[in-house]
Design a protein around this motif. Structure first.
Motif, PDB file in Angstrom:
ATOM      1  N   LEU A   1      -4.712   0.282   7.766  1.00 46.88           N
ATOM      2  CA  LEU A   1      -4.934   1.105   6.565  1.00 46.88           C
ATOM      3  C   LEU A   1      -6.297   1.799   6.642  1.00 46.88           C
ATOM      4  CD1 LEU A   1      -3.537  -1.293   3.798  1.00 46.88           C
ATOM      5  CD2 LEU A   1      -2.615   0.960   4.423  1.00 46.88           C
ATOM      6  N   ALA A   2      -7.321   1.046   7.020  1.00 52.04           N
ATOM      7  CA  ALA A   2      -8.658   1.621   7.121  1.00 52.04           C
ATOM      8  C   ALA A   2      -8.681   2.741   8.150  1.00 52.04           C
ATOM      9  CB  ALA A   2      -9.672   0.529   7.487  1.00 52.04           C
TER      10      ALA A   2
ATOM     11  N   VAL B   1      -9.644   0.095   1.416  1.00 51.04           N
ATOM     12  CA  VAL B   1      -9.341  -1.305   1.719  1.00 51.04           C
ATOM     13  C   VAL B   1     -10.322  -2.182   0.949  1.00 51.04           C
ATOM     14  CG1 VAL B   1      -9.531  -3.007   3.564  1.00 51.04           C
ATOM     15  CG2 VAL B   1      -8.297  -0.893   3.984  1.00 51.04           C
TER      16      VAL B   1
ATOM     17  N   LEU C   1      -4.715  -4.435   7.216  1.00 53.07           N
ATOM     18  CA  LEU C   1      -5.851  -3.819   6.524  1.00 53.07           C
ATOM     19  C   LEU C   1      -6.630  -2.907   7.479  1.00 53.07           C
ATOM     20  CD1 LEU C   1      -7.089  -6.884   4.406  1.00 53.07           C
ATOM     21  CD2 LEU C   1      -5.833  -4.862   3.596  1.00 53.07           C
TER      22      LEU C   1
ATOM     23  N   ALA D   1       0.826  -1.211   0.000  1.00 60.05           N
ATOM     24  CA  ALA D   1       0.000   0.000   0.000  1.00 60.05           C
ATOM     25  C   ALA D   1       0.864   1.266   0.000  1.00 60.05           C
ATOM     26  CB  ALA D   1      -0.926  -0.012   1.216  1.00 60.05           C
TER      27      ALA D   1
END
Lengths: 108, 462
Positions: B324-325, B331, B321, B24
């Motif tokens: 990231l969210a 995501v 994840l 990412a």
């Protein structure tokens, strides 16, 4: 299996099951020379040479490590140069000198 | 300024988390005590060893190879620091010991993927040279190409019992027998849950069948009584399910009753914990993505919940994840749902494992007073009992204050579960009432020189 340079496993605790064709690394255990192999941890070197790593400070006899993964802290040993290391996570180096018994009073 | 993201532990969970974040475009620092990634389960052999992946990891060779390679090509984003112990956590700062050099690192977000270790129950003679943790016996084989003895007896209750016995025998090591405390009937009863992940269960049955075919005895429902020996192990004595006393000649004992989470850093961070009844241990309270009660702090892998390497990789990805969210990044919702379904299936299978290889909670409670409970300081079972019955300790931390159980170098990593059993039994209360041994810094011993550097602030904060 590749041709093995035979390293006597002697009467130690561990049994080597392969990977014997590594360079010999000579270390000293309680003053006596011992032939370990490059890539051995100090724990492996001590336990192919004998059955002990250290003496329990609490008088309940010899110890030989336990967990093999740097968690139990049962394999801390004294090096002759005064350093303390955890045998299971310390690779052998030529000339390393390790003590499994406490130095006599007045030594060190 | 970009968020400073640190991952502790480069096993399956930590490696996968670092990789997902790197994909990412996020930079991370990945810290681990070992010289290479892989953790204990995919532990690498030292340079100069030549055994192929198939010999080291068996059916899991492909997974091990993929995980080892997962950081390749991401060096620009993943700052993987090997030989690095995180020995303390203070607010948003980690204290490090990198091969004897003190350092510190500040973080905004932290993923703890600190793994697990063997859970053991003491028995008379267990401090004799030649008694090792079961997972440790496997590490000796994987990392050092050694068996822990010429004839090893495997003792406890763990899916690792048949597996490591099989690995030993296949590698040419002597196996004296397998002494499993869980009755055969419990294994049969666990089959419906075990079949949630049929491949894993089939592998386990294969190992047991292989042992039987090769004449290696496997006792179910046994009660280990003592390890015998003078200067080192010479025999294991146990009681069979039928009540007969048996002695097995052996020069090594590999002892294990499942795994326990290594979660000392989460403890120092102030994370809330909860008691997990199926695995009978305290775990960090977490949501299904690994978010803890501390903002910006996530847990993943066997340090979060004991459920094995496959789940650890998935949980590492899931925590990444979530991170990231939480940063407001997009995501893939379908992938999140897929991971959730996969983990749910593994969780069901683990419930079967917890029954098929149950933790025998009666064992520690019935130990004699003179058995050493704490290896670090040779504290006996009787001393712990007296801390409760005579000195009034009403939980494990009070007992620790009175008799030093759990206060030694390992901070109760080894004796903690059994000590809690002894305290709970002495109190006449359930195990969770004994409470949870609290950790303190340093979480592992650190050379005085490193502590002194840290004290003087001579660390390079990055």
């Amino acid at each position: 299996m590749s041709m093995a340079v035979t390293v006597p496993s002697g009467g130690g605790q561990l049994r080597r099951l392969g990977e014997r064709d590594r360079p010999v690394v000579t270390i000293t255990i309680d003053g006596a020379e011992h032939e370990a192999l490059a890539g051995d941890t100090l724990l492996t070197a001590l336990l192919t040479a004998g059955h002990r790593v250290r003496e329990s400070e609490f008088g309940d006899g010899p110890r030989a490590g336990f967990c093999w993964m740097a968690a139990c802290q049962d394999c801390w040993v004294w090096l002759a140069d005064g350093r303390r290391v955890r045998a299971c996570s310390t690779p052998v180096e030529p000339g390393l000198s390790v003590l499994t018994r406490p130095a006599a009073p007045g030594d060190a | 300024m970009p968020e400073r993201i640190i991952i502790v532990g480069a096993g399956p969970a930590g490696t996968r988390a670092a990789r997902i974040l790197a994909e990412a475009g996020l930079a991370t620092v990945l810290l681990d005590e070992a010289a290479g990634n892989g953790g204990q389960i995919y532990r690498r052999q030292p340079p100069g060893f030549r055994r192929p992946y198939a010999a080291l990891y068996g059916t899991e060779a492909g997974k091990a190879e993929r995980l080892h390679a997962a950081l390749d090509g991401f060096g620009g984003l993943i700052d993987h620091r090997t030989d690095t112990l995180v020995w303390s956590l203070d607010g948003r700062r980690l204290m490090l010991n990198t091969a004897g050099r003190a350092d510190s690192l500040d973080f905004d977000r932290l993923i703890l993927a600190t793994g697990a270790m063997d859970r053991v129950i003491p028995l008379p003679g267990w401090t004799l040279p030649g008694v090792f943790a079961l997972g440790g016996a496997q590490v000796a084989l994987k990392h050092q190409a050694c068996a822990v003895g010429a004839k090893t007896c495997f003792v406890g209750s763990s899916p690792l019992l048949p597996y490591v016995a099989y690995q030993y025998a296949r590698a040419g090591a002597g196996v004296a027998g397998v002494v499993d405390t869980t009755p055969r009937s419990a294994k049969l009863g666990a089959l419906p849950d075990l079949l949630a992940v049929p491949g894993v269960t089939a592998r386990g049955l294969t190992y047991m069948a292989w042992l039987a075919r090769h004449g290696i005895r496997y006792w179910h429902g046994a009660t280990p009584l003592r390890v015998e020996g003078g200067e080192h192990v010479t025999a294991l004595v146990f009681r069979t399910a039928g009540g007969a006393e048996r002695r097995i000649d052996c020069d090594a004992v590999a002892l294990g009753y499942g795994l326990k989470c290594e979660h000392q850093l989460a403890d120092l961070a102030g994370c809330a914990f909860r008691f997990d009844s199926p695995t009978r241990q305290w775990v960090v309270a977490q949501d299904d993505a690994g978010r803890t009660s501390v903002d910006g702090l996530y847990v993943a892998g066997d340090g979060a919940l004991i459920r094995g390497a496959d789940a650890a990789e998935l949980a590492g990805e899931r925590a990444a994840l979530a991170l990231l969210a939480d940063l407001g990044r997009p995501v893939d919702a379908a992938r999140v749902a897929q991971i959730g379904r996969h983990l749910a299936r593994i969780d069901r299978q683990r419930r079967g494992m917890d029954k098929a290889f149950a933790y025998p909670n009666h064992l520690a409670q019935s130990l004699a007073d003179d058995v050493i409970l704490c290896r670090c300081e040779a504290v006996t079972v009787g001393e712990v009992r007296r801390a409760v019955t005579e000195q009034g300790a009403d939980d494990i931390n009070r007992a620790k204050a009175f008799c030093r159980v759990g206060m030694g170098r390992c901070q109760g990593r080894v004796c903690g579960p059994a000590a809690a059993d002894v305290v709970a039994a002495a109190l006449g209360r359930p195990i969770e009432a004994a409470g949870r041994l609290r950790g303190q810094a340093p979480v592992k011993p650190v050379p005085v020189a490193v502590l002194a550097q840290a004290e003087l602030g001579e660390t390079q904060s990055a």
